[in-house]
Write a protein that holds these residues in place. Structure first.
Motif, PDB file in Angstrom:
ATOM      1  N   PRO A   8       0.827  -1.208   0.000  1.00  0.00           N
ATOM      2  CA  PRO A   8       0.000   0.000   0.000  1.00  0.00           C
ATOM      3  C   PRO A   8       0.867   1.267   0.000  1.00  0.00           C
ATOM      4  O   PRO A   8       2.078   1.199   0.212  1.00  0.00           O
ATOM      5  N   GLU A   9       0.238   2.391  -0.197  1.00  0.00           N
ATOM      6  CA  GLU A   9       0.928   3.686  -0.165  1.00  0.00           C
ATOM      7  C   GLU A   9       1.573   3.893   1.202  1.00  0.00           C
ATOM      8  O   GLU A   9       0.967   3.634   2.241  1.00  0.00           O
ATOM      9  N   ASP A  55      -5.968  10.417   5.789  1.00  0.00           N
ATOM     10  CA  ASP A  55      -7.180   9.673   6.138  1.00  0.00           C
ATOM     11  C   ASP A  55      -6.994   8.204   5.781  1.00  0.00           C
ATOM     12  O   ASP A  55      -6.587   7.876   4.668  1.00  0.00           O
ATOM     13  N   GLY A  56      -7.253   7.333   6.722  1.00  0.00           N
ATOM     14  CA  GLY A  56      -7.138   5.905   6.487  1.00  0.00           C
ATOM     15  C   GLY A  56      -5.743   5.348   6.658  1.00  0.00           C
ATOM     16  O   GLY A  56      -5.532   4.141   6.495  1.00  0.00           O
ATOM     17  N   PHE A  57      -4.770   6.184   6.986  1.00  0.00           N
ATOM     18  CA  PHE A  57      -3.393   5.725   7.179  1.00  0.00           C
ATOM     19  C   PHE A  57      -3.205   5.217   8.609  1.00  0.00           C
ATOM     20  O   PHE A  57      -3.704   5.813   9.560  1.00  0.00           O
ATOM     21  N   ASP A 143       2.708  -8.043   5.394  1.00  0.00           N
ATOM     22  CA  ASP A 143       1.610  -8.011   6.364  1.00  0.00           C
ATOM     23  C   ASP A 143       0.789  -6.728   6.324  1.00  0.00           C
ATOM     24  O   ASP A 143      -0.267  -6.654   6.955  1.00  0.00           O
ATOM     25  N   LEU A 144       1.231  -5.712   5.609  1.00  0.00           N
ATOM     26  CA  LEU A 144       0.492  -4.451   5.561  1.00  0.00           C
ATOM     27  C   LEU A 144      -0.845  -4.650   4.839  1.00  0.00           C
ATOM     28  O   LEU A 144      -0.899  -5.257   3.775  1.00  0.00           O
ATOM     29  N   HIS A 184       7.925   9.197   0.186  1.00  0.00           N
ATOM     30  CA  HIS A 184       6.606   8.707  -0.212  1.00  0.00           C
ATOM     31  C   HIS A 184       6.818   7.608  -1.233  1.00  0.00           C
ATOM     32  O   HIS A 184       7.556   7.801  -2.204  1.00  0.00           O
ATOM     33  N   LEU A 185       6.204   6.455  -1.000  1.00  0.00           N
ATOM     34  CA  LEU A 185       6.308   5.338  -1.945  1.00  0.00           C
ATOM     35  C   LEU A 185       4.918   4.859  -2.320  1.00  0.00           C
ATOM     36  O   LEU A 185       4.097   4.558  -1.448  1.00  0.00           O
ATOM     37  N   LYS A 186       4.692   4.813  -3.628  1.00  0.00           N
ATOM     38  CA  LYS A 186       3.399   4.347  -4.143  1.00  0.00           C
ATOM     39  C   LYS A 186       3.638   3.752  -5.518  1.00  0.00           C
ATOM     40  O   LYS A 186       4.291   4.377  -6.361  1.00  0.00           O
TER      41      LYS A 186
END
Length: 194
Positions: A8-9, A55-57, A143-144, A184-186
């Motif tokens: 994920p991001e 949000d959601g992190f 596991d993320l 930042h990694l995405k």
């Protein structure tokens, strides 16, 4: 080159400068507190994070004191909860923990970088080594289940990013580093925030 992990991001933060960083000491599993500069670096990370939508992190941090102290300054005001995960701790450096780098006698090339010579971490007597660090980083990333802000350490940050970018151990020294930085990694792309 290694197989790139799809995750994920992520925002990956390295802890701020510590007293031992300022003395050019190897920390590994040991710890020293943040300096005034380190606390200012963490405050700068907090400012950078304030401009992002988180949000959601989830917030996940190394359990080592320097990372926890940084997370308290940089991340706690942005997320409701930060949990620790032992897999984000710094690479173990065995007999070199607490030693000043200039006192180490080495017989391998050791190019210096913003976090000290990366080769030291691969060759530390009784240390963890890169293969074991990579295995625990890959295990953590697998596991993320959603986007996260991670607070970790110089070499562990590089290894996480190496896995996310599909690079190899020889590429670790070429990855950007330094304290008070956010990456930042995405989707297999890295950019520095700020």
């Amino acid at each position: 080159m290694s197989t790139r992990i799809n995750a994920p991001e992520l925002y990956i933060l390295r802890h701020g400068e510590t007293e031992w960083n300022a003395q050019n000491r190897m920390q590994g599993g040991l710890n020293s507190p943040l300096t005034e500069t380190g606390r200012a670096q963490a405050a700068r990370q907090a400012e950078l994070l304030s401009h992002l939508s988180l949000d959601g992190f989830a917030g996940i941090c190394s359990p080592q004191g320097r990372a926890v102290e940084t997370a308290g300054i940089a991340v706690a005001r942005h997320l409701l909860m930060i949990r620790t995960d032992d897999r984000l701790r710094e690479i173990g450096v065995g007999e070199w923990q607490g030693r000043v780098r200039s006192d180490l006698r080495v017989d391998f090339p050791a190019d210096d970088g913003p976090d000290g010579p990366v080769a030291y971490y691969a060759h530390a007597p009784g240390g963890e080594g890169f293969a074991a660090l990579e295995a625990r980083c890959r295990d953590f990333l697998a596991d993320l289940t959603g986007p996260a802000v991670l607070v970790t350490h110089g070499i562990t940050s590089r290894m996480l990013r190496m896995c996310l970018l599909g690079l190899g151990h020889n590429d670790l020294g070429g990855l950007p580093g330094g304290q008070g930085i956010i990456f930042h990694l995405k989707d297999g792309v890295q950019r520095q925030v700020g």
